[in-house]
Design a protein around this motif. Sequence first.
Motif: not given
Lengths: 231, 403
Positions: B209-221
Motif C-alpha cells: 500500500s501507499d501508506l507502507g511506502l510513505k511510512q516504512p515503520s508501519l511495516i514493522e508495526f
Amino acid sequence: MADKFAIQAEDLKKIYGSGNTEVAAMQHASMHVAYGEIVALLGPSGSGKSTFLTAVGLINPPTSGRIKIRGQLMLNGPQPMVDLKSIRRKYLGFVFQRSNLIPFLSARENVQIALEINGYSPQDSRKRALELLNELGMGDRADNFPSMLSGGQQQRVAISRALANQPVVILADEPTAALDSHLGRQVMELFRDLAHKHGTGVIIVTHDQRALDVFDAIYEMEDGIIELRQL
Amino acid sequence: MNLAIKDIRHNLGRFVLTSVGIGMLMMIVMGMSGIYRGIIEDATLLIDNIGADIWIVQHNTRGPFAELSRVPQNLIHRALAIPGVVTARNFVQHTIQRRNKGKRLRMTVVGLDWPIDKGKWVPLVSGRILNQNHYEMIADKSLDLRLGEKIKLGKNTYTVVGITSSMISSGGDGIGFFTVQDAIEIQFDTSGEAVRLERISRSVRVEKSDLGLKQPSLIEFASQESSQVPALASPQASSVILKLGPGANLKQVMNIIAGWEDVSVYTSEGERQLLLKGSVEKVRKQIGLFRILLTFISAIIMALILYTLTLDKLHSIALLKLIGASNWIVLKLILQQALILGILGYGIAYFLGQKIFPRFPRRVILSNDDLLQLAIIVLVISVVSSFLGIWKALQVNPNEALN
C-alpha cells in the motif's frame, strides 16, 4: 309354598327358523315336577331335551306354551312375565354335563359366588358355601381349584353351587356323562337325597339307563314330544 | 368377591408379564415427556440461573442461544452508562469438540466475565468457583472430568476447579465454564504457524500500500502481535448481559438500548422464549407427536390384551350370566382388570423409569404435572380400551355355558 308343583311346563313349543326352514324342536311338551320330586328326561340326541331344559331354565324361551315356577307364571310363550334373570338367580339351580365350574375360582368360591350374586354378604356366603361343600363331602377340598379336582368332585361342587340359593328346581343336563358308572350312580343318588331332603324339584336329562331306579318319575322325549313313562 | 382379582390370581404369571409389557410401553410414553422436559430444563437452565435482566446481542440476531452473535467487548462500558444498570458482563458461548484422554470431548464453552462473575450462580456439586482470570474451569459432570484434572485446550492447560451438574446446553452438550478471556482464547486459538503467516501477510499488505511506502515503520508495526495493532479489533463476545438495580425501569433501559443501531436487545424472558421457539421447538413437536402416537398404540395394545383376556373368560361369563349375574358384575370384572392393568403398568413404568432414566445420556425429568397428566391418560385408556372386551362380554348368551 304357593303351589303343589315346583315347576310346571305346559304345552311348550319351540320353532327354529321360519317358512321352508322351520323346524319344530319341541311340540306340546308338558311336565309337572313337585317339590322334592326327582324326574328323569330320557331321549336320543336331537330329540329336544336340551331345548326343553333351556326353556324351563328361562334361558331360551319357547315359541308358545307357559312355564310356571311355584305356581307363578314366568313365561307366556316367548313373553317374560317377570325378570327372568332374577328368577334364575333365586329359584333355579343348574348342573351340566361338564361340571362347568369357573376355573379361576376355588371350589368354595364357585359356590360362594352364586350366593353373593343373590345378595348374600361375603361372610354369610362363605359360611354357607362351606356348609354345602361339607354336606356333599367336599369340605376338605374347598380351597382347591377345579383343575385339581376329579370329575366326580367337580360335579359335587357344581351341585353345591346349584343348591346354594335353596332353589325351587335344579335342572341338570347329563350330569353323569363324564363319570364312570359307579360315580354316575353316586351322583344320581346324591341328587335324589338332596331333592328329598331339601324339597327341591330336580329335572335330570340323562342317557344313563343304569340309574333310573333313583327317579320318582321318568319322561321320554322323541321328536320334540314328551311322554311320561309308566314306572 | 372381587372376580377381577380372583382371575388375576389364577393367571398371575401371564398377568404380571402383560403388566410388565404395558408398563414398559408406558415407560416410553413417560420417558418421552421426561426427555422433553429435560430438553427445556437444560436449555433454559443457563438463562434462568445466570442472573441477567437484559441481553444485548448482535444487531438483527436472536442471541447466542439461537444463532451466532458477536458484540464488541467494550459494549459493557456503553451499557454501564445507562441509568439503572448495575452490572454489565460479557458473555461468551460456543461449542468445541476435542479429544481428551483418547476420548471425544464435546463441550459448550461458556465465558464468565471474571471478576464480576466468578460463577457463584453455578450450582456446584464439588470444588469451587473460578478464583483467577486464567486457566481454571468449572465442568458439568456429564463431561466426565474430575476435580483437579488438567485438560489442554489450544495452547493452554486448564484445571478443573469445580464440578457442576445439570448444566447442559440446548444442543445437549455439557457446559464448561471459563473466564471470558479464556473462552475467547479457546475459540480463536490459532497455531503458531498460522500466526506467523498472518503477520507476514499483514506486512506484505502494508508494503504494497501507499501508506507502507510513505511510512516504512508501519511495516514493522504490522508484523507485531495482533493485540499490539490498534487497527485490529479485539476478539468479540457473544453478548453482553445486564443486571438492573432495584427500582430500575426495565422498559426504559430496553428502549435506550433499542435505539443503538449496532445491537439488538432482549429481556431475559424474551431470550428464553427465543430459545424455546428456536432450536427446541422442533424437538418439542417431534417428541409431542411421538408421544401421542405411543399413547394411541398403548391404547390399542391394551384394548387387544383386554379383549383377549375377555375371550378367555367367555365361558365363565356365560356361566355367571346363567346363574343370574347381572351385566354390571360382568362389566365390573373387565373394567376392574383394565384399571388394575393400567395402574400396575403405570407403577411399573414409574419404577423402571426411576431406575433407567438416570442412565440416559440426556436428562429425563419427570415433573409432577406430567406424571399426573399421564396417570389421567392411563385411566382414560384403561376405561376406553376395556370397551371392546365389555362389548364382547355383553354379547355372551347364558346358553353358551351349556355348550
